[in-house]
Enzyme design. Structure first.
Site, PDB file in Angstrom:
ATOM      1  N   ARG A 159       0.827  -1.199   0.000  1.00 40.45           N
ATOM      2  CA  ARG A 159       0.000   0.000   0.000  1.00 40.45           C
ATOM      3  C   ARG A 159       0.873   1.266   0.000  1.00 40.45           C
ATOM      4  O   ARG A 159       0.645   2.191  -0.781  1.00 40.45           O
ATOM      5  CB  ARG A 159      -0.910  -0.002   1.248  1.00 40.45           C
ATOM      6  CG  ARG A 159      -1.772   1.234   1.424  1.00 40.45           C
ATOM      7  CD  ARG A 159      -2.481   1.198   2.780  1.00 40.45           C
ATOM      8  NE  ARG A 159      -1.526   1.137   3.893  1.00 40.45           N
ATOM      9  CZ  ARG A 159      -0.914   2.195   4.397  1.00 40.45           C
ATOM     10  NH1 ARG A 159      -1.155   3.389   3.935  1.00 40.45           N
ATOM     11  NH2 ARG A 159      -0.046   2.052   5.388  1.00 40.45           N
ATOM     12  N   ARG A 160       1.879   1.284   0.876  1.00 40.45           N
ATOM     13  CA  ARG A 160       2.763   2.457   0.925  1.00 40.45           C
ATOM     14  C   ARG A 160       3.581   2.551  -0.353  1.00 40.45           C
ATOM     15  O   ARG A 160       3.729   3.623  -0.938  1.00 40.45           O
ATOM     16  CB  ARG A 160       3.685   2.376   2.148  1.00 40.45           C
ATOM     17  CG  ARG A 160       2.937   2.604   3.457  1.00 40.45           C
ATOM     18  CD  ARG A 160       3.793   2.353   4.694  1.00 40.45           C
ATOM     19  NE  ARG A 160       3.028   2.611   5.913  1.00 40.45           N
ATOM     20  CZ  ARG A 160       3.262   2.027   7.085  1.00 40.45           C
ATOM     21  NH1 ARG A 160       4.245   1.159   7.220  1.00 40.45           N
ATOM     22  NH2 ARG A 160       2.526   2.318   8.131  1.00 40.45           N
TER      23      ARG A 160
ATOM     24  N   ARG B  60      11.743  -4.603   6.890  1.00 43.31           N
ATOM     25  CA  ARG B  60      10.899  -5.286   7.863  1.00 43.31           C
ATOM     26  C   ARG B  60      11.504  -5.194   9.246  1.00 43.31           C
ATOM     27  O   ARG B  60      12.585  -4.661   9.441  1.00 43.31           O
ATOM     28  CB  ARG B  60      10.681  -6.760   7.448  1.00 43.31           C
ATOM     29  CG  ARG B  60       9.664  -6.906   6.307  1.00 43.31           C
ATOM     30  CD  ARG B  60       8.894  -8.209   6.430  1.00 43.31           C
ATOM     31  NE  ARG B  60       8.365  -8.409   7.774  1.00 43.31           N
ATOM     32  CZ  ARG B  60       8.200  -9.585   8.328  1.00 43.31           C
ATOM     33  NH1 ARG B  60       8.525 -10.687   7.668  1.00 43.31           N
ATOM     34  NH2 ARG B  60       7.694  -9.684   9.541  1.00 43.31           N
TER      35      ARG B  60
ATOM     36  N   CYS C  70      -4.756 -12.174   1.513  1.00 44.52           N
ATOM     37  CA  CYS C  70      -3.372 -11.965   1.082  1.00 44.52           C
ATOM     38  C   CYS C  70      -3.039 -10.493   1.270  1.00 44.52           C
ATOM     39  O   CYS C  70      -3.914  -9.639   1.299  1.00 44.52           O
ATOM     40  CB  CYS C  70      -3.286 -12.349  -0.388  1.00 44.52           C
ATOM     41  SG  CYS C  70      -1.646 -12.277  -1.069  1.00 44.52           S
TER      42      CYS C  70
HETATM   43  N1  LIG Z   1       2.801  -3.383  10.537  1.00 39.98           N
HETATM   44  C1  LIG Z   1       3.236  -3.229  11.891  1.00 39.98           C
HETATM   45  C2  LIG Z   1       2.449  -2.196  12.609  1.00 39.98           C
HETATM   46  N2  LIG Z   1       1.224  -2.462  13.083  1.00 39.98           N
HETATM   47  C3  LIG Z   1       0.718  -1.325  13.638  1.00 39.98           C
HETATM   48  C4  LIG Z   1       1.674  -0.334  13.517  1.00 39.98           C
HETATM   49  C5  LIG Z   1       1.543   1.054  13.981  1.00 39.98           C
HETATM   50  C6  LIG Z   1       0.455   1.344  14.972  1.00 39.98           C
HETATM   51  C7  LIG Z   1      -0.939   1.402  14.418  1.00 39.98           C
HETATM   52  O1  LIG Z   1      -1.172   1.530  13.208  1.00 39.98           O
HETATM   53  O2  LIG Z   1      -1.866   1.334  15.253  1.00 39.98           O
HETATM   54  C8  LIG Z   1       2.798  -0.880  12.880  1.00 39.98           C
HETATM   55  C9  LIG Z   1       4.072  -0.232  12.555  1.00 39.98           C
HETATM   56  C10 LIG Z   1       4.080   0.549  11.277  1.00 39.98           C
HETATM   57  O3  LIG Z   1       3.312   0.255  10.335  1.00 39.98           O
HETATM   58  O4  LIG Z   1       4.893   1.470  11.174  1.00 39.98           O
END
Ligand SMILES: NCc1[nH]cc(CCC(=O)O)c1CC(=O)O
Length: 313
Positions: A131-132, A149, A242
């Site tokens: 997504r990002r 990661r 997925c």
């Molecule tokens: N994927 C891991 C994850 N799960 C939730 C968060 C951040 C906290 C949230 O969204 O509540 C993060 C870290 C990130 O994406 O930087």
């Protein structure tokens, strides 16, 4: 009731522990005398750190062990970042409480550049989220996206070691860990639509544990719950389990819900977006109908390519 100890199953990353402790404290202050303790656990998602999540079984890896602990009565509740919670729950478990949402935005983090637009041609940006990656590439096709990661701290360490010119993290995670000063640019939804549930903490437990469900109601934030319901309904209609480039973000303006959604090709070459505005009691229908509009508008083909199999019917 008061002599029972309520056990929170939690991963051991600093962010997971922060969230579990947050729920522990809130439960204890809402119900003085209540005993709540943490049961720290290691999940598969914590062990397999070098492979993109989509290849090793998706985000569900982080919650499966916690759910097993609740089903086997080794724990009573689990605290999740809502964006890591899959759409389906095992028989007997469910999401019963959603706490007030923190900052839902993605955050641009860099030592040398103050914003995405300041990055030089060909700069290296770290993220493992499709997504990002999709949204950053759509805005700046010249940038090179490199896998990133690990826990928030690990990711910042890799940026600090010079492996990337910038990385993208969730603002909420950085704020919870006291790292808000690392945010150079919070990305508005127009640049990066957040993940479903981003910034919100949810609580899962056994659906027959009516005592606990009653105690947890003090932590529920109805406005956040409505927004996340709309976002998850959109995701449910789109997703097949997925990891896919899907963004979904709802805001309440009084009693009016404003839901935005997007599905894009991982390389940012195609993006399908849409929105709905409607009364808050229509949250779920709005999510479903927005998903259907996106599917008709090209998301079906994008998802078909990503799933490499059957798209949602
Ligand atoms: N994927 C891991 C994850 N799960 C939730 C968060 C951040 C906290 C949230 O969204 O509540 C993060 C870290 C990130 O994406 O930087």
């Amino acid at each position: 009731m008061l002599d029972k100890i309520f056990r929170i199953a939690t991963r051991q990353s600093p962010l997971a522990l922060w969230q579990a402790q947050y729920v522990q404290q809130r439960l204890m202050s809402a119900h003085p005398g209540l005993r709540v303790e943490l049961v720290p656990m290691v999940t598969k998602g914590d062990i397999i750190l070098d492979t993109p999540l989509a290849k090793v079984g998706g985000k569900g890896l982080f919650v499966k062990e916690l759910e097993q602990a609740m089903l086997e009565n080794r724990a009573d509740l689990a605290v999740h970042s809502m964006k890591d919670v899959p759409v389906d729950f095992p028989e007997g478990l469910g999401l019963v409480t959603i706490c007030e949402r923190d900052d839902p935005r993605d955050a641009f983090v860099s030592h040398h550049y103050a914003s995405i637009d300041e990055l030089p041609q060909g700069a290296i940006v770290g993220t493992s989220s499709l997504r990002r990656q999709c949204q950053i590439s759509a805005r700046r096709p010249d940038l090179v996206i490199k896998t990133l990661r690990g826990n928030v701290g690990t990711r910042l360490g890799k940026l600090d070691a010079g492996e990337y010119d910038a990385i993208i993290l969730a603002a909420a995670g950085l704020k919870r860990l006291g790292l808000a000063d690392r945010i150079r640019q919070p990305l508005p939804a127009e640049i990066s639509l957040p993940a479903v549930g981003q910034g919100a903490v949810g609580i899962e437990c056994r659906l027959d544990d009516t005592t606990l469900i009653g105690l947890l109601q003090a932590l529920n934030h109805e406005d956040t719950a409505v927004c996340v319901k709309a976002e998850r309904a959109m995701n449910t209609r789109l997703e097949g389990g997925c990891q896919v480039p899907i963004g979904s973000f709802a805001l309440l303006e009084g009693d009016q819900l404003w839901l935005r959604g997007m599905v894009g090709a991982p390389d940012g070459s195609v993006m399908v977006s849409g929105e709905r505005r409607g009364p808050r009691d229509q949250a779920e229908q709005m999510g479903t109908s927005l998903a259907e509009e996106l599917l008709e508008g090209g998301a079906r083909e994008i998802l078909r390519d990503v799933y490499q199999g059957q798209p949602p019917a």
